[in-house]
Design a protein around this motif. Structure first.
Motif, mmCIF file in Angstrom:
data_model
loop_
_atom_site.group_PDB
_atom_site.id
_atom_site.type_symbol
_atom_site.label_atom_id
_atom_site.label_comp_id
_atom_site.label_asym_id
_atom_site.label_seq_id
_atom_site.Cartn_x
_atom_site.Cartn_y
_atom_site.Cartn_z
ATOM 1 N N THR A 173 0.844 -1.187 0.000
ATOM 2 C CA THR A 173 0.000 0.000 0.000
ATOM 3 C C THR A 173 0.882 1.241 0.000
ATOM 4 N N GLU A 190 -0.458 8.233 1.358
ATOM 5 C CA GLU A 190 -1.056 9.326 0.589
ATOM 6 C C GLU A 190 -0.057 10.360 0.092
ATOM 7 N N LYS A 243 1.264 -0.826 -10.951
ATOM 8 C CA LYS A 243 0.649 0.037 -9.949
ATOM 9 C C LYS A 243 -0.835 0.124 -10.255
ATOM 10 N N GLU A 244 -1.652 -0.246 -9.294
ATOM 11 C CA GLU A 244 -3.108 -0.156 -9.434
ATOM 12 C C GLU A 244 -3.652 0.608 -8.243
ATOM 13 N N ASN A 245 -4.447 1.637 -8.521
ATOM 14 C CA ASN A 245 -5.030 2.483 -7.485
ATOM 15 C C ASN A 245 -3.938 2.984 -6.548
ATOM 16 N N ASN A 246 -3.966 2.572 -5.300
ATOM 17 C CA ASN A 246 -2.997 3.043 -4.318
ATOM 18 C C ASN A 246 -2.090 1.903 -3.854
ATOM 19 N N LYS A 247 -1.823 0.934 -4.760
ATOM 20 C CA LYS A 247 -1.030 -0.233 -4.396
ATOM 21 C C LYS A 247 -0.001 -0.555 -5.471
#
Length: 177
Positions: free
Chosen positions: A12, A15, A47-51
Motif C-alpha cells: 500500500t 497518501e 501500480k493499481e489504485n494506491n497499491k
C-alpha cells in the motif's frame, strides 16, 4: 502437493508518496526522491489504485525469495522518502583522543591510537554525516547508503594486531531510527 501457479505481493502506498514504475521504480515523498532498477526477470510490477502489485508466475524457490526481497526494497524506499533513516554512532577512546572531521564525501579520523596518518572513510551516495562532540549522526533517504556509510566508519576504526579486550577504541553504532 499442489504448487501455486501465481504468487502476488501487495504494497500500500501512503497518501503523500508518489510511485512511478517503468525501467526503474521511482519513489517521491516529502523527504525527497529515490530510484532503483529491479532486473529480476520472473517478477512483474504494476501500480493499481494506491497499491504496488508484484507478481510471479510458476515460481521456483529463487522467485519466491526475490519477490519478498523486491517488496522489502520498495518498502524501504517508501519509508526513506517519508521518514528517512538515522543512525547514531559513538566515538569511543581510552588511550588517544581522536578527532573526527567531515569534508565532502570523506570522513577523516585523526590520532586514532596515536597513529600519525589519518584514517579515512567514504560517505556513500546521498547520506549526510554530522559530528558533534563524541556523537556521529548519519542521515539519508536511502537505507543502503546510510548503512554502508556507517559500516565504512566502523571498518575504518577496526583495530588489528592488538588485544581487543584492552584496545576498545573506535566508532560504534548505538542506535537506528
Amino acid at each position: 502437493m499442489a504448487l501455486a501457479a501465481v504468487i502476488t505481493e501487495e504494497l500500500t502506498i501512503p497518501e503523500n508518496v508518489e510511485v512511478t514504475i517503468g525501467d526503474e521504480v521511482v519513489v517521491k515523498g516529502p523527504q525527497g526522491e529515490t530510484s532503483r532498477k529491479f532486473k529480476y526477470p520472473n517478477i512483474s510490477m504494476k501500480k493499481e489504485n494506491n497499491k504496488v502489485i508484484l507478481e510471479t508466475r510458476f515460481p521456483k524457490k529463487k522467485d519466491k525469495s526475490m519477490i519478498g526481497t523486491t517488496r522489502s526494497h520498495i518498502n524501504n524506499m517508501i519509508t526513506g522518502v517519508t521518514d528517512g533513516f538515522t543512525y547514531h554512532m559513538k566515538i569511543v577512546f581510552a588511550h588517544f583522543p581522536m578527532t573526527v572531521k567531515v569534508s565532502g564525501d570523506k570522513v577523516t579520523i585523526e590520532n586514532f591510537l596515536g597513529e600519525r596518518n589519518p584514517r579515512k572513510a567514504d560517505v556513500v551516495g546521498s547520506a549526510k554525516v554530522q559530528v558533534k562532540g563524541d556523537e556521529v549522526t548519519i542521515t539519508g533517504i536511502n537505507k543502503e547508503d546510510v548503512g554502508q556509510t556507517m559500516a565504512n566508519l566502523e571498518q575504518a576504526t577496526k583495530i588489528k594486531g592488538r588485544d581487543p579486550r584492552v584496545f576498545q577504541d573506535g566508532i560504534y553504532l548505538v542506535s537506528k531510527e
